[in-house]
Motif scaffolding. Structure first.
Motif, short mmCIF file in Angstrom:
data_model
loop_
_atom_site.label_atom_id
_atom_site.label_comp_id
_atom_site.label_asym_id
_atom_site.label_seq_id
_atom_site.Cartn_x
_atom_site.Cartn_y
_atom_site.Cartn_z
N PRO A 101 14.83 1.01 3.72
CA PRO A 101 15.39 0.00 2.82
C PRO A 101 14.51 -0.27 1.60
O PRO A 101 15.02 -0.44 0.50
CB PRO A 101 15.51 -1.23 3.71
CG PRO A 101 15.69 -0.68 5.08
CD PRO A 101 14.83 0.54 5.12
N ALA A 102 13.18 -0.31 1.79
CA ALA A 102 12.29 -0.61 0.67
C ALA A 102 12.35 0.48 -0.38
O ALA A 102 12.39 0.20 -1.59
CB ALA A 102 10.86 -0.79 1.17
N ILE B 182 7.60 -0.92 4.60
CA ILE B 182 6.47 -1.14 3.71
C ILE B 182 5.24 -1.45 4.55
O ILE B 182 5.34 -2.00 5.66
CB ILE B 182 6.72 -2.30 2.72
CG1 ILE B 182 7.13 -3.58 3.48
CG2 ILE B 182 7.78 -1.93 1.70
CD1 ILE B 182 7.33 -4.79 2.59
N SER B 183 4.08 -1.09 4.04
CA SER B 183 2.81 -1.43 4.69
C SER B 183 1.89 -2.07 3.66
O SER B 183 1.95 -1.74 2.47
CB SER B 183 2.15 -0.19 5.30
OG SER B 183 1.84 0.74 4.29
N PRO B 184 1.04 -3.00 4.11
CA PRO B 184 0.23 -3.77 3.16
C PRO B 184 -1.11 -3.13 2.85
O PRO B 184 -1.61 -2.27 3.59
CB PRO B 184 0.03 -5.09 3.90
CG PRO B 184 -0.08 -4.65 5.34
CD PRO B 184 0.89 -3.49 5.49
N ALA C 71 0.83 -1.20 0.00
CA ALA C 71 0.00 0.00 0.00
C ALA C 71 0.86 1.25 0.00
O ALA C 71 0.66 2.16 -0.81
CB ALA C 71 -0.94 0.01 1.20
N THR C 72 1.83 1.32 0.91
CA THR C 72 2.70 2.50 1.01
C THR C 72 4.14 2.05 1.24
O THR C 72 4.40 0.97 1.78
CB THR C 72 2.27 3.42 2.17
OG1 THR C 72 2.35 2.70 3.40
CG2 THR C 72 0.86 3.93 1.96
N VAL C 73 5.06 2.93 0.84
CA VAL C 73 6.48 2.69 1.07
C VAL C 73 7.03 3.90 1.83
O VAL C 73 6.90 5.04 1.38
CB VAL C 73 7.25 2.52 -0.26
CG1 VAL C 73 8.74 2.32 0.01
CG2 VAL C 73 6.69 1.34 -1.04
N SER C 74 7.62 3.64 3.02
CA SER C 74 8.16 4.73 3.83
C SER C 74 9.39 5.34 3.15
O SER C 74 10.18 4.63 2.52
CB SER C 74 8.55 4.21 5.22
OG SER C 74 7.45 3.65 5.88
N GLU C 75 9.53 6.65 3.30
CA GLU C 75 10.69 7.32 2.72
C GLU C 75 11.92 7.19 3.61
O GLU C 75 13.05 7.22 3.11
CB GLU C 75 10.38 8.80 2.49
CG GLU C 75 9.27 9.05 1.47
CD GLU C 75 9.00 10.53 1.28
OE1 GLU C 75 9.75 11.34 1.87
OE2 GLU C 75 8.06 10.87 0.55
N CYS C 76 11.71 7.08 4.91
CA CYS C 76 12.84 7.06 5.83
C CYS C 76 12.55 6.16 7.02
O CYS C 76 11.43 5.65 7.17
CB CYS C 76 13.16 8.48 6.31
SG CYS C 76 11.81 9.19 7.30
N VAL C 77 13.54 5.98 7.88
CA VAL C 77 13.39 5.21 9.11
C VAL C 77 13.31 6.20 10.27
O VAL C 77 14.25 6.96 10.51
CB VAL C 77 14.57 4.25 9.32
CG1 VAL C 77 14.40 3.47 10.62
CG2 VAL C 77 14.70 3.30 8.14
N ILE C 78 12.18 6.18 10.97
CA ILE C 78 11.98 7.07 12.12
C ILE C 78 12.21 6.27 13.39
O ILE C 78 11.60 5.22 13.57
CB ILE C 78 10.57 7.69 12.11
CG1 ILE C 78 10.34 8.49 10.83
CG2 ILE C 78 10.34 8.55 13.34
CD1 ILE C 78 8.94 9.03 10.68
N ILE D 292 11.23 -0.56 -4.33
CA ILE D 292 9.88 -1.11 -4.21
C ILE D 292 8.87 0.01 -4.29
O ILE D 292 9.05 1.09 -3.71
CB ILE D 292 9.74 -1.90 -2.88
CG1 ILE D 292 10.62 -3.15 -2.93
CG2 ILE D 292 8.29 -2.29 -2.63
CD1 ILE D 292 10.57 -3.97 -1.65
N LEU D 293 7.74 -0.24 -5.01
CA LEU D 293 6.74 0.80 -5.25
C LEU D 293 5.38 0.36 -4.71
O LEU D 293 5.07 -0.84 -4.64
CB LEU D 293 6.62 1.08 -6.75
CG LEU D 293 7.88 1.55 -7.47
CD1 LEU D 293 7.59 1.67 -8.97
CD2 LEU D 293 8.37 2.87 -6.90
N PRO D 294 4.53 1.33 -4.36
CA PRO D 294 3.15 0.99 -3.99
C PRO D 294 2.48 0.26 -5.15
O PRO D 294 2.64 0.64 -6.31
CB PRO D 294 2.50 2.34 -3.72
CG PRO D 294 3.64 3.24 -3.34
CD PRO D 294 4.80 2.78 -4.17
#
Length: 447
Positions: free
Chosen positions: A193-194, A280-282, A169-176, A199-201
């Protein structure tokens, strides 16, 4: 708008509860008529009658308070010889002494005898064989169980279960960092990393590190266990298979128990564990379950509700104590009708898709029917379970007499248990009152 939605939810619950009660009483009515018992009334609710109509020997009606229902069967208890003899002679047996409970017993017998005196046929409950009486009394709770199974089947096999799919569903831009309460990236945050792997939505994960995955949980388990280890991930992107290399970064994340509640240490701080993080989130979708999922869920809920019912006085006491202490109530504890109405209103007012709210209402109504099933099987009068126990006890007495060639015993006179019934009713009223107060002033918060 939320207020209107809340009211609609409460109305839906009231209607659903009325339907559940109607089905419960039909469960008693149908076998009673099948076995030839005269049924004088079939009523939904208590209090003043709003509507009624007589069909044959039975008056069908709806009363003002949809908090229960009843059918009145002729001869629920065997006749009292003194009352019948007095009625046959045209005189009155008078009122017996003995105090409050003795008067209650006599009143119960008198009310029962009214359905028996001058009877022209044998359509009375107490004359039925034991198994027929058990079937009649089991009919109500079983109807609630069947209704719950149907509702769970619609919920699980018709609508489905919300499931995290392998579609991104979404790909994070950074690690918080986990200890920072923010959701947006800042300069200096490392790239997720994604995102770095490309990796793309919309990508569909097919395999991780050579292992085919059917759910997002499968993929997540491998990623979480592979911190700082390079992984090959195969994704389906618009019908074409793409292979990307991803190295999960090490991140600190809270530890949760089986109920999804964060585990805390002795200082009350959340326990953290090192896991692999991809960013990444599903996509969450409703996935329809097999047809047997409905009955399975119903019987699992029966076990859970039975675990609450058998310790109901303790649970009600704990709920009552929260009114004094102000502590948060157990979300798995008992609710009154008021509490169930509040939950229904909250479900209807949720800021969520309509299908989610429909699923929530179905789950609530199904759970209420499971509660009705279990609660009515408690072996105490005036509940159905109490009448079943009386019938079984009479069957045991008859069997004992047959085995040892003794005279046939008299029918069990359940009117002698009226004082016990009175105590049970008072106890139920007190517990109901405590739960109503708790639901009004310290409601269970589910959302």
């Amino acid at each position: 708008m939320e207020v209107i939605a809340f009211i609609v939810g409460v109305v839906v619950l009231v209607v659903g509860l009325a339907v559940s009660i109607a089905l419960h009483e039909f469960g008693h009515l149908i076998p009673a008529k099948k076995f030839g018992v005269r049924v004088g009334q079939y009523m939904i609710g208590f209090g003043p009658t709003l509507w009624s109509r007589r069909i044959g020997e039975t008056e069908y009606g709806v009363k003002a308070l949809p908090l229960g229902g009843y059918i009145s069967m002729a001869g629920m208890y065997p006749p009292s010889p003194k009352e019948l003899a007095a009625a046959a002679s045209g005189s009155s047996a008078g009122r017996a002494g003995g105090g409050f409970f003795a008067t209650m017993v006599q009143d119960a017998r008198a009310a029962n005898d009214e359905t028996l005196v001058n009877s022209e046929n044998d359509g009375v409950f107490y004359k039925l064989s034991v198994w027929k009486r058990v079937v009649i009394m089991l009919g109500g709770p079983v109807m609630n169980l069947l209704f719950a199974i149907v509702l769970f089947a619609i919920l699980l096999s018709g609508i489905g279960v919300q499931t995290a799919t392998t579609t991104i569903a979404t790909v994070s831009e950074c690690v918080i960092p986990a200890d920072e309460a923010r959701t947006t990236c800042e300069p200096g945050d490392p790239a997720a990393p994604a995102a770095a792997a490309g990796i793309l939505p919309g990508d569909v994960i097919m395999s991780v590190d050579g292992v085919e995955v059917a759910t997002f949980a499968d993929a997540s388990d491998i990623i979480r266990a592979s911190a700082a280890q390079p992984l090959e991930i195969v994704v389906d992107r618009d019908g074409e298979m793409q292979t990307v290399r991803l190295t999960p970064t090490t991140a600190m994340r809270p530890v949760f128990d089986d109920d999804g509640v964060p585990i805390v240490d002795e200082n009350g701080e959340p326990e953290l564990v090192e896991v692999g993080f991809a960013g990444i989130s599903p996509t969450v979708e409703y996935v329809q379950q097999p047809i047997w999922a409905g009955p399975q869920a119903a019987f699992e809920r029966v076990e859970a509700v039975a675990g609450i019912i058998w310790q109901l006085p303790v649970k009600v006491y704990e709920a009552g104590m929260t009114l004094v202490t102000g502590e948060e109530r157990d979300p798995n504890g008992p609710l009154s009708v008021v509490g169930a109405g509040v939950v229904a209103g909250e479900i209807a007012a949720l800021d969520a898709p309509v299908l989610n709210r429909v699923a929530g209402m179905l789950s609530l109504l199904a759970s209420l029917n499971i509660a009705l099933f279990v609660f009515n099987l408690i072996p105490l009068l005036p509940l159905d379970g109490g009448h079943i126990v009386v019938a079984l006890w009479e069957g045991i007495k008859r069997t004992w007499a047959k085995i040892f060639r003794l005279p046939e015993p008299k029918p069990v006179d359940a009117t002698k248990l009226v004082p016990v019934t009175f105590v049970v009713v008072i106890g139920l009223m007190v517990m109901g009152g405590v739960l109503i107060l708790a639901d009004l002033f310290n409601p269970i918060s589910l959302f």
